[in-house]
Design a protein around this motif. Structure first.
Motif, PDB file in Angstrom:
ATOM      1  N   LYS A  11      51.521  37.815  33.627  1.00  0.00           N
ATOM      2  CA  LYS A  11      50.234  37.996  34.552  1.00  0.00           C
ATOM      3  C   LYS A  11      49.300  36.975  34.610  1.00  0.00           C
ATOM      4  N   VAL A  12      48.880  36.661  35.785  1.00  0.00           N
ATOM      5  CA  VAL A  12      47.792  35.652  36.081  1.00  0.00           C
ATOM      6  C   VAL A  12      46.656  36.477  36.672  1.00  0.00           C
ATOM      7  N   THR A  13      45.504  36.664  36.334  1.00  0.00           N
ATOM      8  CA  THR A  13      44.512  37.164  36.898  1.00  0.00           C
ATOM      9  C   THR A  13      42.952  36.226  36.993  1.00  0.00           C
ATOM     10  N   GLU A  14      42.415  36.697  38.116  1.00  0.00           N
ATOM     11  CA  GLU A  14      41.031  35.827  38.084  1.00  0.00           C
ATOM     12  C   GLU A  14      39.770  36.516  37.292  1.00  0.00           C
ATOM     13  N   LYS A  15      39.133  35.489  36.716  1.00  0.00           N
ATOM     14  CA  LYS A  15      38.318  35.740  36.045  1.00  0.00           C
ATOM     15  C   LYS A  15      37.449  37.082  36.463  1.00  0.00           C
ATOM     16  N   GLY A  16      36.996  38.011  35.636  1.00  0.00           N
ATOM     17  CA  GLY A  16      36.469  39.127  35.826  1.00  0.00           C
ATOM     18  C   GLY A  16      37.026  40.388  36.303  1.00  0.00           C
ATOM     19  N   LYS A  17      38.514  40.195  36.730  1.00  0.00           N
ATOM     20  CA  LYS A  17      39.137  41.310  37.099  1.00  0.00           C
ATOM     21  C   LYS A  17      39.747  42.248  35.891  1.00  0.00           C
ATOM     22  N   ASP A  18      40.079  43.426  35.870  1.00  0.00           N
ATOM     23  CA  ASP A  18      40.651  44.134  35.032  1.00  0.00           C
ATOM     24  C   ASP A  18      42.137  43.886  34.942  1.00  0.00           C
ATOM     25  N   VAL A  19      42.611  43.822  33.466  1.00  0.00           N
ATOM     26  CA  VAL A  19      44.182  44.089  33.587  1.00  0.00           C
ATOM     27  C   VAL A  19      44.591  45.140  32.722  1.00  0.00           C
ATOM     28  N   GLU A  20      45.719  45.602  33.080  1.00  0.00           N
ATOM     29  CA  GLU A  20      46.597  46.712  32.345  1.00  0.00           C
ATOM     30  C   GLU A  20      47.592  46.120  31.684  1.00  0.00           C
ATOM     31  N   LEU A  21      47.968  46.293  30.515  1.00  0.00           N
ATOM     32  CA  LEU A  21      49.270  45.837  29.797  1.00  0.00           C
ATOM     33  C   LEU A  21      50.080  46.971  29.250  1.00  0.00           C
ATOM     34  N   SER A  58      39.864  48.591  14.766  1.00  0.00           N
ATOM     35  CA  SER A  58      39.138  47.741  14.097  1.00  0.00           C
ATOM     36  C   SER A  58      39.373  46.162  14.582  1.00  0.00           C
ATOM     37  N   GLY A  59      40.514  45.930  15.138  1.00  0.00           N
ATOM     38  CA  GLY A  59      40.818  44.366  15.467  1.00  0.00           C
ATOM     39  C   GLY A  59      40.344  44.358  16.992  1.00  0.00           C
ATOM     40  N   LEU A  60      39.922  45.217  17.696  1.00  0.00           N
ATOM     41  CA  LEU A  60      39.541  45.062  19.114  1.00  0.00           C
ATOM     42  C   LEU A  60      38.252  44.149  19.104  1.00  0.00           C
ATOM     43  N   PRO A  61      38.380  42.822  19.940  1.00  0.00           N
ATOM     44  CA  PRO A  61      37.487  41.914  19.844  1.00  0.00           C
ATOM     45  C   PRO A  61      36.141  42.151  20.603  1.00  0.00           C
ATOM     46  N   SER A  62      36.390  43.130  21.399  1.00  0.00           N
ATOM     47  CA  SER A  62      34.896  43.544  22.031  1.00  0.00           C
ATOM     48  C   SER A  62      35.167  44.834  22.981  1.00  0.00           C
ATOM     49  N   ASP A  63      34.031  45.238  23.403  1.00  0.00           N
ATOM     50  CA  ASP A  63      34.340  46.754  24.041  1.00  0.00           C
ATOM     51  C   ASP A  63      34.883  46.418  25.385  1.00  0.00           C
ATOM     52  N   ARG A  64      35.340  45.233  25.866  1.00  0.00           N
ATOM     53  CA  ARG A  64      35.908  45.229  27.278  1.00  0.00           C
ATOM     54  C   ARG A  64      37.494  45.585  27.052  1.00  0.00           C
ATOM     55  N   PHE A  65      37.977  45.607  25.518  1.00  0.00           N
ATOM     56  CA  PHE A  65      39.128  45.890  25.130  1.00  0.00           C
ATOM     57  C   PHE A  65      39.426  47.426  24.826  1.00  0.00           C
ATOM     58  N   VAL A  74      54.279  55.835  25.443  1.00  0.00           N
ATOM     59  CA  VAL A  74      53.862  54.650  26.109  1.00  0.00           C
ATOM     60  C   VAL A  74      52.489  54.366  25.796  1.00  0.00           C
ATOM     61  N   SER A  75      52.111  53.008  25.552  1.00  0.00           N
ATOM     62  CA  SER A  75      50.683  52.698  25.308  1.00  0.00           C
ATOM     63  C   SER A  75      50.143  51.686  26.307  1.00  0.00           C
ATOM     64  N   THR A  76      49.121  51.725  26.646  1.00  0.00           N
ATOM     65  CA  THR A  76      48.483  50.861  27.629  1.00  0.00           C
ATOM     66  C   THR A  76      47.210  50.112  26.864  1.00  0.00           C
ATOM     67  N   LEU A  77      47.157  48.818  27.077  1.00  0.00           N
ATOM     68  CA  LEU A  77      45.997  48.046  26.397  1.00  0.00           C
ATOM     69  C   LEU A  77      45.195  47.469  28.115  1.00  0.00           C
ATOM     70  N   THR A  78      44.065  47.861  28.043  1.00  0.00           N
ATOM     71  CA  THR A  78      43.078  47.429  29.072  1.00  0.00           C
ATOM     72  C   THR A  78      42.145  46.585  28.762  1.00  0.00           C
ATOM     73  N   ILE A  79      41.821  45.269  29.559  1.00  0.00           N
ATOM     74  CA  ILE A  79      40.908  44.424  29.248  1.00  0.00           C
ATOM     75  C   ILE A  79      40.277  44.446  30.475  1.00  0.00           C
ATOM     76  N   GLN A  80      39.014  44.800  30.461  1.00  0.00           N
ATOM     77  CA  GLN A  80      37.997  44.771  31.478  1.00  0.00           C
ATOM     78  C   GLN A  80      37.171  43.325  31.579  1.00  0.00           C
ATOM     79  N   ARG A  81      37.131  43.314  32.909  1.00  0.00           N
ATOM     80  CA  ARG A  81      35.987  42.009  33.049  1.00  0.00           C
ATOM     81  C   ARG A  81      36.727  40.732  32.496  1.00  0.00           C
ATOM     82  N   THR A  82      37.869  40.240  32.653  1.00  0.00           N
ATOM     83  CA  THR A  82      38.447  39.346  31.767  1.00  0.00           C
ATOM     84  C   THR A  82      37.698  37.989  31.864  1.00  0.00           C
ATOM     85  N   GLN A  83      38.059  37.513  30.769  1.00  0.00           N
ATOM     86  CA  GLN A  83      37.417  36.107  30.596  1.00  0.00           C
ATOM     87  C   GLN A  83      38.650  35.105  30.202  1.00  0.00           C
ATOM     88  N   GLN A  84      38.279  33.850  30.363  1.00  0.00           N
ATOM     89  CA  GLN A  84      39.216  32.944  30.170  1.00  0.00           C
ATOM     90  C   GLN A  84      39.772  32.567  28.551  1.00  0.00           C
TER      91      GLN A  84
END
Lengths: 115, 112
Positions: A11-21, A58-65, A74-84
């Protein structure tokens, strides 16, 4: 399928977009893990689901995750406002239960590139 | 598709002795990485050692070393002077172009 299935594989996404895995664990496996692997580094634990218990976040690095799991499927991992710095391979794994002698099975990973 | 095989589900070693964990893989790629991870009873996956396929020299990290045989597609881990803290499950992993493939793991027991 017989193994842990992850999508998308790339998945290639632009900075600031949300992604779901997405992760489809092996049927019947109650435990599900998400890990992150940055280039050249080891695996970082992100989150763990065990049956109907509250997940270990406990391992989530920030509230964006965030991550969700429906029952033992099924599980979905969501990253909001993606950063590089979110660029990495995200690995999902499942196991029968928490016991140490129960091997864990990994998916092939979702390779996220944030541009 | 790449495959990683760890043929030893369980191994045991006497404290202070040496043990070798085996790993073989199958790939058609020429550029890839190989890893050994340790998973103690916690959920963390600890990177033990890493080998780039283009490097002929075997990687070494303190008491841990590998025997990388590229032609044979073999990547074994040797633990010297085993310690009680080495007891864990060890995973061999292959990575190429963002895709990772893990073996089923070997549970290592260290006997005092």
């Amino acid at each position: 399928g017989a193994g842990v299935s992850q999508s998308p594989s790339n998945k290639v996404t632009e900075k600031g977009k949300d992604v779901e895995l997405r992760c489809d664990p092996i049927s019947g496996h109650t435990a599900l893990y998400w890990y992150r692997q940055r280039l050249g580094q080891g695996l970082e634990f992100l989150i763990y689901f065990q049956g109907n218990s509250a997940p270990d976040k406990s391992g989530l690095p920030s509230d964006r995750f965030s991550a969700e799991r429906t029952g033992e499927s099924v599980s979905t991992l969501t990253i909001q406002r993606t950063q590089q710095e979110d660029s990495a391979v995200y690995l999902c794994a499942s196991s029968l239960n928490r016991g140490r002698r129960n091997t864990i099975y990994f998916g092939e990973g979702s390779w996220l590139t944030v541009v | 598709a790449q495959t990683v095989t760890q043929s030893q589900p369980e191994m045991s070693v006497q404290e202070a002795e040496t043990v070798t964990l085996s790993c073989t893989y199958d790939t058609s790629e020429s550029d890839y990485y190989l890893f050994w991870y340790k998973q103690p009873p916690s959920r963390q996956m600890i990177l033990v050692i890493r080998q780039e396929a283009y490097k002929q020299q075997n990687a070494t990290e303190n008491r841990f070393s590998v025997n990388f045989q590229k032609a044979a597609k073999s990547f074994s881990l040797k633990i010297s002077d085993s310690q009680l803290g080495d007891a864990a499950m060890y995973f061999c992993a292959y990575r190429s172009q963002g895709k990772s493939t893990f073996g089923d793991g070997t549970t290592l027991t260290v006997k005092p």
